[in-house]
Enzyme design. Sequence first.
Site, PDB file in Angstrom:
ATOM      1  N   GLU A 122       4.561  -5.355   7.259  1.00  0.00           N
ATOM      2  CA  GLU A 122       3.769  -4.306   7.929  1.00  0.00           C
ATOM      3  C   GLU A 122       4.205  -4.043   9.366  1.00  0.00           C
ATOM      4  O   GLU A 122       4.145  -2.900   9.841  1.00  0.00           O
ATOM      5  CB  GLU A 122       2.272  -4.658   7.906  1.00  0.00           C
ATOM      6  CG  GLU A 122       1.584  -4.437   6.566  1.00  0.00           C
ATOM      7  CD  GLU A 122       1.703  -5.598   5.592  1.00  0.00           C
ATOM      8  OE1 GLU A 122       2.531  -6.505   5.838  1.00  0.00           O
ATOM      9  OE2 GLU A 122       0.969  -5.599   4.598  1.00  0.00           O
ATOM     10  N   ALA A 177       0.872  -1.181   0.000  1.00  0.00           N
ATOM     11  CA  ALA A 177       0.000   0.000   0.000  1.00  0.00           C
ATOM     12  C   ALA A 177       0.905   1.226   0.000  1.00  0.00           C
ATOM     13  O   ALA A 177       2.066   1.156   0.429  1.00  0.00           O
ATOM     14  CB  ALA A 177      -0.876  -0.016   1.241  1.00  0.00           C
ATOM     15  N   GLY A 229       0.658  -4.997   0.832  1.00  0.00           N
ATOM     16  CA  GLY A 229      -0.547  -5.027  -0.001  1.00  0.00           C
ATOM     17  C   GLY A 229      -0.310  -5.660  -1.370  1.00  0.00           C
ATOM     18  O   GLY A 229      -1.240  -6.163  -1.992  1.00  0.00           O
ATOM     19  N   GLU A 280      -0.676  -9.217  -0.810  1.00  0.00           N
ATOM     20  CA  GLU A 280      -2.113  -9.456  -0.579  1.00  0.00           C
ATOM     21  C   GLU A 280      -2.878  -9.473  -1.903  1.00  0.00           C
ATOM     22  O   GLU A 280      -3.806 -10.263  -2.091  1.00  0.00           O
ATOM     23  CB  GLU A 280      -2.665  -8.393   0.381  1.00  0.00           C
ATOM     24  CG  GLU A 280      -2.046  -8.526   1.774  1.00  0.00           C
ATOM     25  CD  GLU A 280      -2.488  -7.428   2.727  1.00  0.00           C
ATOM     26  OE1 GLU A 280      -2.108  -6.261   2.492  1.00  0.00           O
ATOM     27  OE2 GLU A 280      -3.209  -7.723   3.682  1.00  0.00           O
TER      28      GLU A 280
HETATM   29  N1  CO8 Z   1       4.567   3.143  -0.629  1.00  0.00           N
HETATM   30  C1  CO8 Z   1       4.929   4.310  -1.169  1.00  0.00           C
HETATM   31  N2  CO8 Z   1       6.086   4.461  -1.860  1.00  0.00           N
HETATM   32  C2  CO8 Z   1       6.876   3.384  -2.001  1.00  0.00           C
HETATM   33  C3  CO8 Z   1       6.542   2.138  -1.461  1.00  0.00           C
HETATM   34  C4  CO8 Z   1       5.319   2.032  -0.740  1.00  0.00           C
HETATM   35  N3  CO8 Z   1       4.877   0.869  -0.229  1.00  0.00           N
HETATM   36  N4  CO8 Z   1       7.547   1.263  -1.752  1.00  0.00           N
HETATM   37  C5  CO8 Z   1       8.446   1.944  -2.454  1.00  0.00           C
HETATM   38  N5  CO8 Z   1       8.062   3.216  -2.619  1.00  0.00           N
HETATM   39  C6  CO8 Z   1       8.762   4.310  -3.312  1.00  0.00           C
HETATM   40  C7  CO8 Z   1       9.929   4.839  -2.507  1.00  0.00           C
HETATM   41  O1  CO8 Z   1       9.496   5.750  -1.533  1.00  0.00           O
HETATM   42  C8  CO8 Z   1      10.762   5.471  -3.611  1.00  0.00           C
HETATM   43  O2  CO8 Z   1      10.156   6.671  -3.986  1.00  0.00           O
HETATM   44  P1  CO8 Z   1      11.037   8.060  -4.047  1.00  0.00           P
HETATM   45  O3  CO8 Z   1      12.024   7.791  -5.161  1.00  0.00           O
HETATM   46  O4  CO8 Z   1      10.009   9.061  -4.387  1.00  0.00           O
HETATM   47  O5  CO8 Z   1      11.683   8.198  -2.732  1.00  0.00           O
HETATM   48  C9  CO8 Z   1      10.575   4.513  -4.777  1.00  0.00           C
HETATM   49  O6  CO8 Z   1       9.365   3.799  -4.513  1.00  0.00           O
HETATM   50  C10 CO8 Z   1      11.706   3.505  -4.915  1.00  0.00           C
HETATM   51  O7  CO8 Z   1      11.830   2.809  -3.689  1.00  0.00           O
HETATM   52  P2  CO8 Z   1      13.213   2.674  -2.880  1.00  0.00           P
HETATM   53  O8  CO8 Z   1      14.106   3.811  -3.192  1.00  0.00           O
HETATM   54  O9  CO8 Z   1      12.891   2.416  -1.454  1.00  0.00           O
HETATM   55  O10 CO8 Z   1      13.809   1.364  -3.593  1.00  0.00           O
HETATM   56  P3  CO8 Z   1      14.840   0.328  -2.936  1.00  0.00           P
HETATM   57  O11 CO8 Z   1      15.296  -0.545  -4.062  1.00  0.00           O
HETATM   58  O12 CO8 Z   1      15.853   0.998  -2.137  1.00  0.00           O
HETATM   59  O13 CO8 Z   1      13.936  -0.568  -1.958  1.00  0.00           O
HETATM   60  C11 CO8 Z   1      11.993  -1.828  -1.268  1.00  0.00           C
HETATM   61  C12 CO8 Z   1      12.903  -1.374  -2.453  1.00  0.00           C
HETATM   62  C13 CO8 Z   1      12.767  -2.802  -0.379  1.00  0.00           C
HETATM   63  C14 CO8 Z   1      10.797  -2.532  -1.886  1.00  0.00           C
HETATM   64  C15 CO8 Z   1      11.562  -0.576  -0.456  1.00  0.00           C
HETATM   65  O14 CO8 Z   1      11.046   0.382  -1.346  1.00  0.00           O
HETATM   66  C16 CO8 Z   1      10.517  -0.850   0.596  1.00  0.00           C
HETATM   67  O15 CO8 Z   1      10.830  -1.404   1.623  1.00  0.00           O
HETATM   68  N6  CO8 Z   1       9.259  -0.438   0.305  1.00  0.00           N
HETATM   69  C17 CO8 Z   1       8.183  -0.536   1.278  1.00  0.00           C
HETATM   70  C18 CO8 Z   1       7.730  -1.963   1.445  1.00  0.00           C
HETATM   71  C19 CO8 Z   1       6.657  -2.043   2.501  1.00  0.00           C
HETATM   72  O16 CO8 Z   1       6.866  -1.771   3.652  1.00  0.00           O
HETATM   73  N7  CO8 Z   1       5.463  -2.436   2.059  1.00  0.00           N
HETATM   74  C20 CO8 Z   1       4.328  -2.565   2.960  1.00  0.00           C
HETATM   75  C21 CO8 Z   1       3.544  -1.285   2.982  1.00  0.00           C
HETATM   76  S1  CO8 Z   1       2.225  -1.329   4.171  1.00  0.00           S
HETATM   77  C22 CO8 Z   1       1.042  -2.235   3.417  1.00  0.00           C
HETATM   78  O17 CO8 Z   1       1.175  -2.672   2.315  1.00  0.00           O
HETATM   79  C23 CO8 Z   1      -0.213  -2.436   4.205  1.00  0.00           C
HETATM   80  C24 CO8 Z   1      -1.348  -2.959   3.347  1.00  0.00           C
HETATM   81  C25 CO8 Z   1      -2.652  -2.837   4.077  1.00  0.00           C
HETATM   82  C26 CO8 Z   1      -3.098  -1.414   4.175  1.00  0.00           C
HETATM   83  C27 CO8 Z   1      -4.346  -1.302   4.956  1.00  0.00           C
HETATM   84  C28 CO8 Z   1      -4.947   0.066   4.856  1.00  0.00           C
HETATM   85  C29 CO8 Z   1      -5.096   0.812   6.119  1.00  0.00           C
END
Ligand code: CO8
Length: 258
Positions: A135, A66, A112, A115
């Site tokens: 998460e 998400a 997500g 999911e």
């Molecule tokens: N949300 C928003 N932006 C994201 C997300 C995300 N989940 N993942 C990556 N991005 C963005 C980064 O912020 C970055 O953007 P910017 O260049 O503008 O800073 C761009 O994508 C590239 O990402 P990274 O620079 O971080 O790339 P890396 O290669 O260094 O890392 C990863 C890749 C490991 C995938 C890393 O991006 C990461 O850890 N992402 C988040 C993963 C995560 O925690 N996902 C779970 C999110 S919570 C969720 O999904 C809950 C679902 C249920 C919601 C219920 C509703 C209330």
Amino acid sequence: MTESLTHLEINGKKATLQINRPNQLNALNKQVLEEIHNHCHFLNENKQIKVLIICGSGDKAFVAGADIKEMQDFNSPERATQFSIFGAKTFSMLENLPQITIARVQGFALGGGLELALACDFIIASEKARFGLPEVTLGLIPGFSGTQRLTRRIGASKAIEWISTADKYSAAEAHLHGLVNHVTKHDELESFTDQISDKIIKNAPHAIQVAKKVIKQGIELRFEEGCSLESSEFGLLFVGSEAKEGMKAFIEKRPANF
Ligand code: CO8
């Protein structure tokens, strides 16, 4: 006009739904979820489409979760719960589509994103794919039915380990745990997924829809009730035009024309 963040391409009996936010690793914001919801409505009404493939754009991520940036602005539990309910409802629609749905995962499928993949009938992954529910590193839990679907797919003890460690798993590990049906070489992911789709498309479409329905409903039933559902659906199919053509084609030693 707002630019679309997803693209549904229809090619005969196959549809491909691509999430198109590569710079944000295809993170699911409200707009993406709404678009998936609308595509599901369309697919539900267009039963001549037999297979749906869901994929991310770019090479790095299927969907990295998400949209954390958008979620950060939620200023009440009600707003967060609302988003969770809308996502869960959308994924439930996806799960119950008449099409066979395949998540084609080439990179990160996290939170997500995993999911979303879990709501598909099965997952085909490239050797570079990475899976996880991180998460708890954000102080959250999965909110789009991941606690329920992962548990049903890989069992409670593995699901608890996956969610509480927030570890990322390789495609090979995810395959071993029973999350992923097939792992392919990275550059063969698309062609392999197409081969599987073509096999499905060749078979009797109504029988496939019924098989999916019986399997899905059966999970919620006692074993004997599931068997009874199977028998009654078998009977109905038996007198239908597909079974007549399928059995006739066998006797006449020719391919069936469904
Ligand atoms: N949300 C928003 N932006 C994201 C997300 C995300 N989940 N993942 C990556 N991005 C963005 C980064 O912020 C970055 O953007 P910017 O260049 O503008 O800073 C761009 O994508 C590239 O990402 P990274 O620079 O971080 O790339 P890396 O290669 O260094 O890392 C990863 C890749 C490991 C995938 C890393 O991006 C990461 O850890 N992402 C988040 C993963 C995560 O925690 N996902 C779970 C999110 S919570 C969720 O999904 C809950 C679902 C249920 C919601 C219920 C509703 C209330």
